[in-house]
Design a protein around this motif. Sequence first.
Motif, short mmCIF file in Angstrom:
data_model
loop_
_atom_site.label_atom_id
_atom_site.label_comp_id
_atom_site.label_asym_id
_atom_site.label_seq_id
_atom_site.Cartn_x
_atom_site.Cartn_y
_atom_site.Cartn_z
N PHE A 30 -0.86 -14.75 7.92
CA PHE A 30 -0.44 -13.55 8.65
C PHE A 30 0.90 -13.74 9.38
N THR A 31 0.99 -14.74 10.23
CA THR A 31 2.21 -14.94 11.02
C THR A 31 3.42 -15.21 10.13
N CYS A 34 4.50 -11.99 8.46
CA CYS A 34 5.14 -11.11 9.44
C CYS A 34 6.59 -11.53 9.67
N THR A 38 9.79 -9.21 8.82
CA THR A 38 10.75 -8.89 9.88
C THR A 38 12.18 -9.19 9.43
N PRO A 44 9.58 -5.85 14.17
CA PRO A 44 8.35 -6.65 14.20
C PRO A 44 7.05 -5.83 14.15
N ASP A 45 7.02 -4.68 14.83
CA ASP A 45 5.80 -3.87 14.83
C ASP A 45 5.51 -3.30 13.44
N ALA A 47 6.63 -4.55 10.69
CA ALA A 47 6.36 -5.71 9.83
C ALA A 47 4.87 -6.04 9.87
N LYS A 48 4.28 -6.03 11.06
CA LYS A 48 2.84 -6.30 11.19
C LYS A 48 2.02 -5.26 10.43
N VAL A 51 2.25 -6.04 6.69
CA VAL A 51 1.46 -7.22 6.33
C VAL A 51 -0.03 -6.88 6.37
N ASN A 52 -0.45 -6.15 7.38
CA ASN A 52 -1.86 -5.74 7.44
C ASN A 52 -2.24 -4.88 6.23
N CYS A 81 7.85 -3.78 2.21
CA CYS A 81 9.08 -3.56 2.98
C CYS A 81 10.01 -2.59 2.26
#
Length: 196
Positions: A30-31, A34, A38, A44-45, A47-48, A51-52, A81
């Motif tokens: 996950f990290t 992300c 990004t 970043p928001d 991007a999360k 990924v989710n 993206c």
Amino acid sequence: MRVMQIDELVVRGINNGDEKAFAGLYDAYFTYLCMCATKYIFNPDEAKEIVNDVFVQIWHKREMITYPVHAYLLRSVQNGCLNYLRSLRTREQVIDEYRKELLDYQEEFCLNDNNPIQVLEFEDLQRQIETIVDELPEKCRIVFENYLYSGKSPAEIAEELNISINTVRVQIKNALDKIKLRLGPLFGVLLFYLFK
């Protein structure tokens, strides 16, 4: 950043619907994903969110996932993206189109004298807008009321309603499209109110 190794047993577990195996994949990547997202979209928001969404798709298509998964995960995030950037471009074009309509309306408004009849027409228009907004689907209506009547930004609405900013923008666009369809040329008055 170093990613924990995911072996073939974990992937097989995911294929068989093992939620612990899936959680292991999620925790391992996950990290890292992300951070990759990004770098592409600089948000970043969002991007999360992307990924989710990738992980949700993986779970739905878990029988088809094969080992190794690293390249597949990266490609999925890149595609997410790319889709986000394309949708952003489309939304920006829509907003620009509405701003152009506003300028056309303002120019026409300047050429005409303001008179009491126009004030009455504006009050009638407000009632029409309220009726149209009341008829919107519930989620769309709630988002648009926050935007139109409370003057909140898409980011504020997203945080308050616990939804993505993307969803908020889409709902606002849907509402504006429906209002434009019903109001016709008078739509410019609403744009004047929104973008003044």
